[in-house]
Enzyme design. Structure first.
Site: not given
Length: 592
Positions: A332, A479, A481
């Site tokens: 991100e 990440d 998730n």
């Protein structure tokens, strides 16, 4: 013999040394003639200031004979300054005497090499204008500076916090930031409480201690602006003209204790040559933090100013710099944050950055590596959807997926990417490592999508780490998730996923997608399975991992995560003391 002597005397009379004998200025007092000549460009530029004070900037073809350029300089010199020319024209129109610049004969213009020999007029410009040559225009002399160090950009961050490093953005041509000279100044605090000196000429500046690229303002500087003077250098004792930049606002008070302060106690020094400190961190993209939904629904507990990108970047740069990492994998990452904030900051701490943007978003992945420990051998980044459709490596998986059109459509709509970098040890070239970084699909019901994405990722990593660079170890950060109970985590850890795993129906029977998958790696979560790496108001869980090749690497230490009390001091993350809704994972690894 006499013929040679007469020739030498004529040569002397033509050289700059002869001018000194006739009252010319010594070389130390010469004006500069700055030449910019880059092989990839057809023209070179020449800048100098005539004795009458008028500046000249010329563009000439690099292949043009020197004589033409010198003739043009002579013509320009004869014109005189613009204002004089205007006065002369007016005087002629009124019938009065012309100005000094009227009817001036073109001066003799020559170029001499460093050893005093006149440069032949047929020599091409690119070869003629060498560093240290002397340009003679009439009686005036100019020392030629070819491609001198020059700053193209010098900028300070918009937000300055006491106790947090200020990392200027420094872009230079024919120079490198590590060879530049830096001088920091602080605004002088006026006795009367005003903002300017008694004379009203703007603020007075006092030199601040420290001559490094990175400056950390103390609490004593709260309320004062900063100024930076930077002199570009090239490492060969050549320096260009300095530039100055002032901060747009004053230093503000810092937030006090941050969640990462206690972690920095474990990472004060860079690891030794046989070890690797790795960091994986979703830093929360500004494009997501600055929405009305984020402010009112996702992070209503977070003070609005603490969601501002400038504020969060102050915390983030201090946090990352304090980890003294060798590898940093970020998710991100806004493109502007990478270019304008992270690269200048982490470059100052010895880290080189790589970026892979998502096609449909303004954010992506960043991998940083320590320059004195690693060199980059190759980048092998992919977008999952593109690779699945176009790379023969994934044809079998693509054919299986075609049987499930609803799932296939969702997979191909995703913009998720994989960043893969192959690094070589600077101290032991036989040691190479494959560093992968990703951010998988986020939706809680997207387990089946994530399984497809991770299958593509592991196949691609296998191609790089087994085929292109046989048997090099893997570090896979990101990440994901996916919690430890998910199919994705199980697949990465065990190497297989059964076709009847519950995650294949994570979004209901309509999107069922059953297929067995496998991969050849023996991967281990280096930081284990923390209680959470993401802590927001409505959710907390472990989503981030650093997976390592357990056949080649082992864990030396895991840097403890912040305590639950630290994480929840301001209810949840992000907060005034933590820049993201995720927590960085940090571990020290060593080769087996």
């Amino acid at each position: 013999m006499w013929r040679r002597l007469r020739s030498a005397l004529r040569s002397l009379c033509r050289s700059p040394a002869a001018l000194l004998a006739r009252g010319g200025r010594p070389p130390a007092a010469m004006e500069r003639a700055v030449v910019r000549c880059v092989p990839s460009e057809p023209k070179l530029s020449l800048r100098f200031v005539l004795p009458d004070g008028s500046a000249r900037h010329m563009q000439r073809d690099q292949a043009e004979p020197l004589g033409r350029a010198l003739a043009r300089i002579a013509t320009n010199a004869a014109k005189g300054p613009t204002k004089t020319a205007k006065k002369s024209k007016k005087a002629r129109a009124e019938g009065g005497p012309a100005g000094e610049g009227a009817g001036v004969a073109a001066p003799a213009v020559r170029l001499f090499s460093r050893d005093g020999e006149a440069v032949a007029e047929e020599v091409p410009n690119a070869a003629a204008w060498q560093d240290g040559a002397v340009l003679q225009i009439g009686e005036a002399q100019y020392r030629v500076e070819r491609n001198p160090p020059a700053l193209t950009e010098l900028r300070l961050p918009r937000s300055l916090l006491a106790g947090f490093p200020v990392c200027p953005k420094v872009s230079a041509e024919f120079a490198a930031p590590q060879h530049c000279l830096f001088r920091w100044y602080r605004e002088q605090r006026p006795a009367g409480g005003g903002g300017e000196t008694a004379g009203g000429d703007g603020p007075a500046w006092v030199e601040a201690p420290g001559s490094e690229r990175v400056f950390t303002p103390s609490n004593a500087l709260v309320g004062l602006r900063l100024k930076l003077q930077c002199t570009p250098g090239d490492g060969a004792q050549r320096y260009g003209p300095p530039r100055e930049v002032e901060s747009s606002g004053p230093v503000e008070a810092g937030p006090g204790a941050c969640t990462f302060d206690s972690r920095h106690l474990y990472t004060k020094k860079v690891c030794g040559p046989g070890s690797i400190r790795a960091v994986s961190y979703n830093i929360l993209a500004d494009t997501y933090a600055q929405t009305e939904f984020s402010r009112t629904v996702l992070y209503p507990y977070c003070a609005p100013y603490a969601l501002e990108i400038d504020y969060r970047q102050n915390l983030l740069k201090k946090e990352l710099a304090g980890y003294s990492a060798d590898l940093i994998c970020l998710q991100e990452v806004d493109k502007s944050v990478f270019v304008d904030s992270l690269v200048p900051a982490l470059d100052a701490f010895g880290l080189e950055g790589l970026f892979k943007i998502k096609e449909k978003q303004h954010e992506g992945l960043a991998t940083f590596y320590r320059r004195d420990k690693f060199s980059l051998l190759g980048q092998y980044d992919i977008a999952f959807s593109d690779a699945l459709l176009s790379d023969p490596l994934h044809k079998e998986l693509c054919d299986k997926l075609a049987k499930y059109p609803l799932v296939q459509e969702k997979v191909l709509q995703r913009s998720s990417v994989l960043q893969v970098s192959v690094l070589q040890s600077a101290t032991d070239p036989s040691k190479k490592i494959c560093v992968a970084n990703t951010h998988l699909y986020w939706h809680p019901k997207g387990g089946n999508i994530r399984l497809i994405q991770i299958a593509v990722a592991l196949s691609h990593i296998k191609h790089v780490a087994c085929d292109l660079y046989p048997s090099i170890p893997v570090i896979f950060c990101g990440d994901f998730n996916s919690t430890p109970s998910s199919g994705t985590y199980s697949f990465i850890n065990s190497g297989v996923i059964a076709e009847d795993h519950e995650d294949w129906v994570s979004n209901g029977e309509d999107e069922r997608c059953n297929m067995p998958l496998s991969h050849p790696f023996k991967l281990l979560s280096a930081c284990g399975e923390p209680a959470y790496t993401n802590y927001v108001g409505g959710f907390h869980g472990c989503l981030d991992y650093i997976f390592i090749d357990k056949n080649a690497l082992e864990v030396e230490q895991v840097i403890p995560l912040p305590s639950h009390e630290e994480v929840t001091t301001h209810q949840a993350l992000p907060s005034v003391s933590h820049p993201s809704d995720h927590i960085a994972l940090i571990c020290d690894l060593k080769w087996k």
